[in-house]
Design an enzyme around this catalytic site. Sequence first.
Site, PDB file in Angstrom:
ATOM      1  N   CYS A  36      -5.250 -13.226  63.198  1.00 19.60           N
ATOM      2  CA  CYS A  36      -6.245 -13.005  64.384  1.00 19.60           C
ATOM      3  C   CYS A  36      -6.252 -11.352  64.868  1.00 19.60           C
ATOM      4  O   CYS A  36      -5.199 -10.740  64.496  1.00 19.60           O
ATOM      5  CB  CYS A  36      -5.831 -13.693  65.572  1.00 19.60           C
ATOM      6  SG  CYS A  36      -4.037 -13.425  65.809  1.00 19.60           S
ATOM      7  N   CYS A  39      -3.024  -9.599  66.283  1.00 20.06           N
ATOM      8  CA  CYS A  39      -1.832  -8.972  65.325  1.00 20.06           C
ATOM      9  C   CYS A  39      -1.852  -7.850  65.030  1.00 20.06           C
ATOM     10  O   CYS A  39      -0.850  -7.236  64.842  1.00 20.06           O
ATOM     11  CB  CYS A  39      -2.057  -9.829  63.817  1.00 20.06           C
ATOM     12  SG  CYS A  39      -2.404 -11.578  64.192  1.00 20.06           S
ATOM     13  N   ASP A 452     -22.220  17.676   7.462  1.00 21.48           N
ATOM     14  CA  ASP A 452     -22.140  18.831   7.141  1.00 21.48           C
ATOM     15  C   ASP A 452     -21.042  19.228   6.120  1.00 21.48           C
ATOM     16  O   ASP A 452     -20.049  18.630   5.934  1.00 21.48           O
ATOM     17  CB  ASP A 452     -21.245  19.424   8.674  1.00 21.48           C
ATOM     18  CG  ASP A 452     -21.493  20.983   8.600  1.00 21.48           C
ATOM     19  OD1 ASP A 452     -22.540  21.408   7.794  1.00 21.48           O
ATOM     20  OD2 ASP A 452     -20.623  21.560   8.999  1.00 21.48           O
ATOM     21  N   ASP A 651     -18.078  19.249  12.668  1.00 24.17           N
ATOM     22  CA  ASP A 651     -16.690  19.647  13.164  1.00 24.17           C
ATOM     23  C   ASP A 651     -17.182  19.814  14.731  1.00 24.17           C
ATOM     24  O   ASP A 651     -16.227  20.042  15.532  1.00 24.17           O
ATOM     25  CB  ASP A 651     -16.144  20.618  12.584  1.00 24.17           C
ATOM     26  CG  ASP A 651     -16.607  21.927  12.560  1.00 24.17           C
ATOM     27  OD1 ASP A 651     -18.004  21.973  13.130  1.00 24.17           O
ATOM     28  OD2 ASP A 651     -16.435  22.837  11.820  1.00 24.17           O
ATOM     29  N   ASP A 655     -22.256  22.771  15.022  1.00 23.35           N
ATOM     30  CA  ASP A 655     -23.374  21.913  14.848  1.00 23.35           C
ATOM     31  C   ASP A 655     -23.553  20.972  16.255  1.00 23.35           C
ATOM     32  O   ASP A 655     -24.047  19.924  16.088  1.00 23.35           O
ATOM     33  CB  ASP A 655     -23.009  20.939  13.756  1.00 23.35           C
ATOM     34  CG  ASP A 655     -21.588  20.700  13.430  1.00 23.35           C
ATOM     35  OD1 ASP A 655     -21.010  20.606  14.497  1.00 23.35           O
ATOM     36  OD2 ASP A 655     -21.097  20.326  12.442  1.00 23.35           O
TER      37      ASP A 655
END
Lengths: 766, 121
Positions: A36, A39, A452, A651, A655
Amino acid sequence: MNHSASHTHVDDMGQLHHPPPVTGASQDFLIEGAGCASCVGKIEGALKRVPGVQAAEMNFALRTVTVTGNANSADLVESVAQAGYTARPLDSDPGADEMAEKEAADLAYYRRLLREMTLALALGIPLMLYGLAMGEMTVSTPAERGSWLLVGLLTAGVMYFSGRHFYVGAWKSFWNHSANMDTLIALGTGTAWLYSMVVVLVPGSVPEMARHLYFEATAMIIGLVNLGLALELRARGRTSEAIRRLIGLQAKTARVLRDGAEIDIPIEHVLMNDLVRVRPGEKIAVDGIVIEGHSSIDESMLTGEPMPVEKHVDDEVAAGTLNKSGTLVCRASRIGRDTALSRIIRMVKQAQNSKPPIGRMADVISGYFVPAVMIIAVLSALAWLNFGPDPALAFALVSATTVLIIACPCALGLATPMSVMVGVGKAAEHGVLIRNGAALQTASRITTMILDKTGTITRGVPTVTEVLPYNGFDEHTVLRMAASLESGSEHPLADAIVTRAREGSVELQAASEFQSLAGHGIRGAVDGRQLLFGNRKLMADNEVDVSAQLATAQDLAAQARTPMYLAVDGVLAAIIAVADPIKEDSVAAIRRLQNSNIRVYMLTGDNAATAKAVAEQVGIRDFFAEVLPEDKSAKVEELQRAGEVVGMTGDGINDAPALALADVGFAIGTGTDVAMESADVTLMRGSLHGLADAIAISRATLRNIRQNLFGAFIYNVLGVPVAAGIVYPITGMLLNPVIAGAAMAFSSLTVVTNANRLRLFRVEED
Amino acid sequence: MLFVNLLGVLLIAGIAWWFWMYRAPDAAVATQGIIEIVVENGVYVPARVEVPAGQPTTLRFLRKDASPCAGTVLFSDLNISEDLPVNKSRDIVVNPPTAGIYPFTCQMQMYRGELRVTDAG
């Protein structure tokens, strides 16, 4: 949030020591037993009386309380206990222990489900056996009514103790305008129980032929569904095996050198730039740079690369990898959440929870599924009441209940995520990090792969193979000139020339007027002489006659070497050939890709003859040569326009635009030092086998998802009409609700088990 | 029988309206940039939250439900997925760029919530 990383401990004398309080920290607790609003004041008051507490604020809706100040956690818990409530510390920081906590919570839930199942079946099985032995369970005499009332009350007890979670969940969902599996189970079992109770309490309200009892169905269904949930929970635990393994790689402690002493400290206490000693056989605790010693390091757990990697001073080492031979001292360069391992774990978790587009349809259906099943149940009952044989009411009730119980929204909902979870984890085991479900799905559909050349098919470390001087120049002079000019360049080929010059003890000179001509070469002045160094096009543009050496250059190119021309003051001085060795396993990996019906293209800036030679060596028929870095993405686009689903592997450095444009971009790395955030798929090991693995795993995962979705759809599409009684005209029988309960419980288990089958998937390297 | 059939049809209409067509008018609004959402008993409470577009808002999830179904929350349209530990709060910062309705669900779409994003202006 508990910001103080401190623990209560007991010393040698048995005295309890609380950790030193942290000034100004805030700690959150979950409060149990507060029913409640009044509390709130009691709890806040109790906390504020603890020395060191500056403020305590409770959120009644959440049942949480935030305490600021320098009190320690144990005292706060104690004060709440004295006020008559229970406080449990909350921690919102995702730590390494989270997995263990999750497993403990799952185990507790699993045991609870088993307890609930046992209780339900303890009532359901004897009742069912009684029914089988005695025929239909009906109510005829007052004595029977008394006995059945007792059974009805016992069933209510089972519903409360074993099935409460279904009813509470259904109720809450209902008021939330949503419906789920709980709704179906609660409605199905609740209807069966209520009807049976009406038969027992007011038998006159039901036609005599329809006075059947279904208490056993209620108890059995609750038991079986709980059993199904428990087994499913277990199976689901196995789907996160990969992430558990990765988390298990994290070291708990580190041996740190501080103030001249070596101390073992918890991993979270390691600071940046701390010196960490790693002995042979130990796990490396944090990412760092070797400052002393050398050793071979097993990185297979992160990269999938089986061969140990040699590490020397200035090399980077990664947390979670294993020191095999020597003792190392490393300077911590990344700690906590920033280590490569932590980032991998986060990325894998994120990807495991993401959904590929294939699952979208199931999601849409899930949204409408449960209410649709409820409507079908009502329609089924109406059909039986209107057109069914006697006892129509009993048939209507059984068909509606069975429809509700047999429908399994869970199988549909689990079909995609469980497979993704296992598939992404499986990929991680092979050093393949998949960004999300969409990348996983598209990877499975790739028809064309562009590789590549440099650093992907080849090692990316070119070396000089020939120095051929002409027109009166000698080898030493041309090497000095070329290397002096190249020392200002960042091109990978430049490194090869400079390295060769250094090996030959050639002294380099300063170059001036340096100019890089992308895709052609470089120009500049050394020792007052004008130099040009690059390809044939550069020579042609500057009217340098190379016709006498053309055949030699073509010969070199045919041997997969890259011939470069050096012109001094407009006269050809030398051809310097450079070759980039092919990785040992490129040929086998490319063959694996081709065997998977993927057309492989090689892409390179090299001249056509060199490109052709390299392509032939690795078994590639199609290649793009003399492609300038900025034109790589145009090649991707060209193939996409031709209707291909294009993967691009590189890599990730020069690219990146091509990787981004491709349907799936694969960044190939060497070891743990890769830009994981840059691509759809990151290959942690340098071998192209990682790429073939990624394709194989993505295809296997999508196949698994399709099986699951098909199974879940078919199950529901067939199960629901059968439950409604569509085969009654042929068989003269309705499906028993208990069988429907068993089918439902095990259909979702089947989906999870099928997803787990993916764990056994093996990639095949030649 | 007519009465029973009428009742059945009404029931079907009721199911369709309650689960599919009903649109709740109210949604929880962030105070000080934080909205607390409890995950319990098969639902998110509150299930509808309103946040302004283009501004980061913290959704603080507290999972009290041990069922593994509650273990993950997904915002599919925002590409967010987060594991929710039991009895611990977990903050998820959302920053949807444009106004609209963004659903959030558990993995199996059984727990459902709605992020209503309004124009910041």
